[in-house]
Scaffold this motif. Structure first.
Motif, mmCIF file in Angstrom:
data_model
loop_
_atom_site.group_PDB
_atom_site.id
_atom_site.type_symbol
_atom_site.label_atom_id
_atom_site.label_comp_id
_atom_site.label_asym_id
_atom_site.label_seq_id
_atom_site.Cartn_x
_atom_site.Cartn_y
_atom_site.Cartn_z
ATOM 1 N N MET A 274 0.823 -1.209 0.000
ATOM 2 C CA MET A 274 0.000 0.000 0.000
ATOM 3 C C MET A 274 0.856 1.257 0.000
ATOM 4 O O MET A 274 0.531 2.277 0.590
ATOM 5 N N SER A 275 1.975 1.111 -0.645
ATOM 6 C CA SER A 275 2.919 2.241 -0.609
ATOM 7 C C SER A 275 2.418 3.398 -1.460
ATOM 8 O O SER A 275 1.775 3.201 -2.470
ATOM 9 N N GLN A 276 2.734 4.567 -1.023
ATOM 10 C CA GLN A 276 2.498 5.746 -1.829
ATOM 11 C C GLN A 276 3.778 6.090 -2.559
ATOM 12 O O GLN A 276 4.727 5.332 -2.536
ATOM 13 N N LEU A 277 3.780 7.209 -3.220
ATOM 14 C CA LEU A 277 4.990 7.661 -3.893
ATOM 15 C C LEU A 277 6.162 7.669 -2.919
ATOM 16 O O LEU A 277 6.039 8.181 -1.815
ATOM 17 N N PRO A 278 7.294 7.123 -3.319
ATOM 18 C CA PRO A 278 8.473 7.153 -2.443
ATOM 19 C C PRO A 278 9.102 8.534 -2.499
ATOM 20 O O PRO A 278 10.130 8.736 -3.158
ATOM 21 N N LEU A 279 8.509 9.456 -1.782
ATOM 22 C CA LEU A 279 8.899 10.859 -1.906
ATOM 23 C C LEU A 279 10.339 11.114 -1.511
ATOM 24 O O LEU A 279 11.061 11.847 -2.173
ATOM 25 N N ARG A 280 10.753 10.474 -0.411
ATOM 26 C CA ARG A 280 12.124 10.704 0.038
ATOM 27 C C ARG A 280 13.105 10.197 -1.009
ATOM 28 O O ARG A 280 14.195 10.737 -1.166
ATOM 29 N N SER A 281 12.706 9.167 -1.712
ATOM 30 C CA SER A 281 13.568 8.643 -2.762
ATOM 31 C C SER A 281 13.617 9.595 -3.946
ATOM 32 O O SER A 281 14.658 9.797 -4.566
ATOM 33 N N ILE A 282 12.490 10.181 -4.244
ATOM 34 C CA ILE A 282 12.446 11.130 -5.344
ATOM 35 C C ILE A 282 13.317 12.333 -5.014
ATOM 36 O O ILE A 282 14.076 12.822 -5.850
ATOM 37 N N GLU A 283 13.210 12.766 -3.770
ATOM 38 C CA GLU A 283 14.067 13.869 -3.320
ATOM 39 C C GLU A 283 15.536 13.501 -3.522
ATOM 40 O O GLU A 283 16.319 14.266 -4.082
ATOM 41 N N ALA A 284 15.875 12.316 -3.063
ATOM 42 C CA ALA A 284 17.264 11.873 -3.187
ATOM 43 C C ALA A 284 17.690 11.823 -4.646
ATOM 44 O O ALA A 284 18.802 12.222 -4.992
ATOM 45 N N PHE A 285 16.778 11.355 -5.481
ATOM 46 C CA PHE A 285 17.094 11.251 -6.905
ATOM 47 C C PHE A 285 17.476 12.612 -7.478
ATOM 48 O O PHE A 285 18.491 12.754 -8.180
ATOM 49 N N ALA B 218 25.681 14.537 1.837
ATOM 50 C CA ALA B 218 25.955 15.740 2.618
ATOM 51 C C ALA B 218 24.789 16.719 2.505
ATOM 52 O O ALA B 218 24.348 17.287 3.493
ATOM 53 N N ARG B 219 24.300 16.887 1.320
ATOM 54 C CA ARG B 219 23.184 17.813 1.101
ATOM 55 C C ARG B 219 21.948 17.348 1.849
ATOM 56 O O ARG B 219 21.203 18.157 2.384
ATOM 57 N N LEU B 220 21.715 16.054 1.837
ATOM 58 C CA LEU B 220 20.505 15.509 2.444
ATOM 59 C C LEU B 220 20.664 15.315 3.945
ATOM 60 O O LEU B 220 19.710 14.999 4.638
ATOM 61 N N ASN B 221 21.910 15.476 4.384
ATOM 62 C CA ASN B 221 22.190 15.308 5.800
ATOM 63 C C ASN B 221 21.926 13.882 6.276
ATOM 64 O O ASN B 221 21.443 13.655 7.378
ATOM 65 N N ILE B 222 22.209 12.921 5.432
ATOM 66 C CA ILE B 222 22.141 11.521 5.812
ATOM 67 C C ILE B 222 23.424 10.842 5.309
ATOM 68 O O ILE B 222 24.264 11.506 4.711
ATOM 69 N N THR B 223 23.559 9.551 5.552
ATOM 70 C CA THR B 223 24.792 8.868 5.167
ATOM 71 C C THR B 223 24.711 8.367 3.728
ATOM 72 O O THR B 223 23.635 8.278 3.146
ATOM 73 N N VAL B 224 25.859 7.990 3.205
ATOM 74 C CA VAL B 224 25.920 7.497 1.827
ATOM 75 C C VAL B 224 25.066 6.236 1.621
ATOM 76 O O VAL B 224 24.297 6.172 0.660
ATOM 77 N N PRO B 225 25.169 5.249 2.491
ATOM 78 C CA PRO B 225 24.337 4.060 2.275
ATOM 79 C C PRO B 225 22.849 4.386 2.233
ATOM 80 O O PRO B 225 22.096 3.781 1.462
ATOM 81 N N ALA B 226 22.442 5.325 3.050
ATOM 82 C CA ALA B 226 21.029 5.697 3.059
ATOM 83 C C ALA B 226 20.612 6.244 1.702
ATOM 84 O O ALA B 226 19.532 5.906 1.195
ATOM 85 N N VAL B 227 21.464 7.053 1.109
ATOM 86 C CA VAL B 227 21.144 7.592 -0.211
ATOM 87 C C VAL B 227 21.091 6.458 -1.221
ATOM 88 O O VAL B 227 20.161 6.368 -2.036
ATOM 89 N N SER B 228 22.066 5.587 -1.151
ATOM 90 C CA SER B 228 22.108 4.448 -2.051
ATOM 91 C C SER B 228 20.792 3.676 -2.014
ATOM 92 O O SER B 228 20.225 3.330 -3.050
ATOM 93 N N ARG B 229 20.305 3.433 -0.816
ATOM 94 C CA ARG B 229 19.054 2.693 -0.689
ATOM 95 C C ARG B 229 17.877 3.460 -1.250
ATOM 96 O O ARG B 229 17.003 2.899 -1.890
ATOM 97 N N ARG B 230 17.839 4.744 -1.000
ATOM 98 C CA ARG B 230 16.722 5.537 -1.510
ATOM 99 C C ARG B 230 16.650 5.423 -3.028
ATOM 100 O O ARG B 230 15.570 5.271 -3.599
ATOM 101 N N ILE B 231 17.795 5.484 -3.656
ATOM 102 C CA ILE B 231 17.819 5.385 -5.112
ATOM 103 C C ILE B 231 17.322 4.003 -5.556
ATOM 104 O O ILE B 231 16.520 3.892 -6.480
ATOM 105 N N GLN B 232 17.789 2.982 -4.862
ATOM 106 C CA GLN B 232 17.340 1.635 -5.199
ATOM 107 C C GLN B 232 15.831 1.503 -5.092
ATOM 108 O O GLN B 232 15.179 0.881 -5.938
ATOM 109 N N ILE B 233 15.293 2.072 -4.032
ATOM 110 C CA ILE B 233 13.845 1.995 -3.832
ATOM 111 C C ILE B 233 13.114 2.629 -5.008
ATOM 112 O O ILE B 233 12.152 2.074 -5.533
ATOM 113 N N LEU B 234 13.584 3.778 -5.404
ATOM 114 C CA LEU B 234 12.931 4.464 -6.517
ATOM 115 C C LEU B 234 13.050 3.654 -7.803
ATOM 116 O O LEU B 234 12.095 3.530 -8.571
ATOM 117 N N GLU B 235 14.214 3.091 -8.012
ATOM 118 C CA GLU B 235 14.415 2.298 -9.218
ATOM 119 C C GLU B 235 13.501 1.073 -9.222
ATOM 120 O O GLU B 235 12.941 0.712 -10.257
#
Lengths: 294, 294
Positions: free
Chosen positions: B1-12, B26-43
DNA sequence: CTTCAGCATGCGTGTCCCTCATGCACCACA
DNA sequence: TGTGGTGCATGAGGGACACGCATGCTGAAG
């Protein structure tokens, strides 16, 4: 260290369009309190009130109006882009399998005046009186079904309850004395063949032994209502579906009493397919429509 | 029941602009692995690859390019609208208090070529050689400080480490034999008055007793470097700040050795003020700049 | 060949956000 | 003026998600 409250922004757009929390909650597929909180979070974040809480729903403040006027288009653009990017290969329409009566009397009219196409989603409707097995039809994205659910190989949710009441043509009503449900025993009852017949459940709720009158059956509900409108007998009207007939005056509701059936409309998709944003968008729209139709 | 992965879109959006995960993180103020995952989720959500993983960072695929071209503007619009809606009253600039040298040699050049104004944020810089107490200056939104932190009444984060090394003018280097740090004992050492002097820390790291040479002090680092460029003596160069002098050739770095100082640049805001999106935007930009500057 | 840069992944944990239940204000109707 | 109904806000509790840390992996540069 918070970033943009994106989920709140999303909620804001939806609420601004809906005008009340209930419909927005349906669209977002969350509960009303959750929406309420999201809005509060955004208001705190911005430091400005976005809505005036009025006894009948909410309305945008001046600041909210301005924010929404800029945000709305951007949000649509975001949706559109995301829809377009979905399996960029798939430029085909979003296909929904529906029973004919629901398509004709509910879905199509609402689709016609919806913003779905603007949002980038092309919807294609396939009607079938029988339940189509989604697992055997890769081209179908989802189905709307009337029944109890669940169905094998699918997940879904109830989205539209059904009320039932006997209906007949004005002419028929004038010719026959129909003062109480008991009078139905002497009349011709029109039922459906493919869909399970709803008369038994109605009689059970009405507290009368199952109808003794003559029965006629038609393959699809559209034909059932047409037959009733032609004066062939009394049909059982399913609330959202029969409304066009009531509004146009071709059918009359016999008594005020109605029964909420155990069967209802469900939106289902295949269990083994990832939920796509196209599905999200469609469901979101659908839920919003039903919330407002209540 | 997921909605748009907004945080992932932001990361993208952020990653697409940055070209690598580190800067985006650095821009998102989170760690590199976290960004990596966000991108994967969006993909996964889109069912399409958005980036080509290359040994040197990532680059957009064709699909990603297309998606980004539509999404980028929408995202900017969203940001802009949100900034504008912030305390809709506050149409004033975002004021930052900085020491003059940092403003002149680091902040202003980068601000000039940034997209911040396009994003709807007007930045105003106020320079002061001394640390300004934010609690007494309601008009200031934040400050960039050089030191150890934390400072009373503020919260913040370290965002730029400092390396230090002795520098002198080419002329001065030609005239004096400076082969090892020990030779500094015979030279004039130029230090700063307002800012804590960095010579002692450098000497400690270099393993030499504190400099015995004559000392000269100036109020601000700009004057210190100017004095050194004029051949008055040897100054201690702070890495990001002294670079323009090195690049223009007005100063030379004496030895390759450098020392990472305990003091560094911090971005701070008042503890008692809600973190605003203006601050978010500014920090996001700042972090991205330093990540790329590494 | 070694080292380094840069991204992916497994695992444990904390935190956010959602649901459920209840409360409150306002309106409609008797 | 009381009563039911609608619609939003709030408190408590729990579950899921996503983040951080540590580690692994791949390709390029020295």
């Amino acid at each position: 260290m918070s970033q943009l409250p994106l989920r709140s922004i999303e909620a804001f757009v939806v609420v601004a369009r809906a005008g009340n929390l209930a419909q927005a909650a349906a669209r977002l597929n969350i509960t009303v309190p959750a929406v309420s909180r999201r809005i509060q979070i955004l208001e705190r974040y911005l430091g400005a009130k976005l809505f005036d809480r009025q006894p009948r729903g909410l309305s945008l403040t001046e600041a909210g109006e301005k924010y929404f006027s800029e945000l709305g288009p951007a949000w649509d653009c975001l949706w559109k882009a995301t829809i377009a990017a979905t399996w960029s290969v798939r430029r085909d329409a979003f296909k929904v399998s529906v029973i004919p009566t629901f398509a004709a009397n509910w879905l199509v009219p609402r689709l016609a005046r919806s913003r779905l196409r603007l949002a980038g989603l092309e919807v294609e409707i396939e009607t079938s009186p029988d339940i189509v097995d989604l697992r055997e039809r890769d081209d179908l994205d989802c189905a709307i079904r009337l029944g109890l659910g669940p169905w094998p190989g699918t997940v879904g949710q109830r989205f539209l309850p059904i009320k039932a009441y006997p209906v007949a043509s004005p002419d028929f009503v004038a010719r026959n004395r129909l003062e109480s449900p008991a009078d139905l025993a002497r009349q011709t009852l029109i039922g459906s063949g493919h869909q399970p017949d709803f008369w038994p459940e109605w009689f059970r709720h009405a507290g009368i032994g199952s109808g003794q009158g003559r029965h006629k059956s038609f393959d699809n509900l559209q034909l059932v209502y047409e037959a009733a409108a032609a004066g062939l007998g009394v049909a059982i009207g399913l609330d959202p579906l029969v409304r066009p007939y009531l509004e146009s005056g071709r059918l009359l509701r016999l008594w005020r009493d109605d029964v909420t059936l155990s069967r209802s409309f469900h939106l289902v998709r295949r269990t083994d397919r990832v939920e796509s944003n196209r599905f999200d968008l469609f469901r979101s729209w659908l839920m919003g429509e039903t919330a407002v139709a209540a």
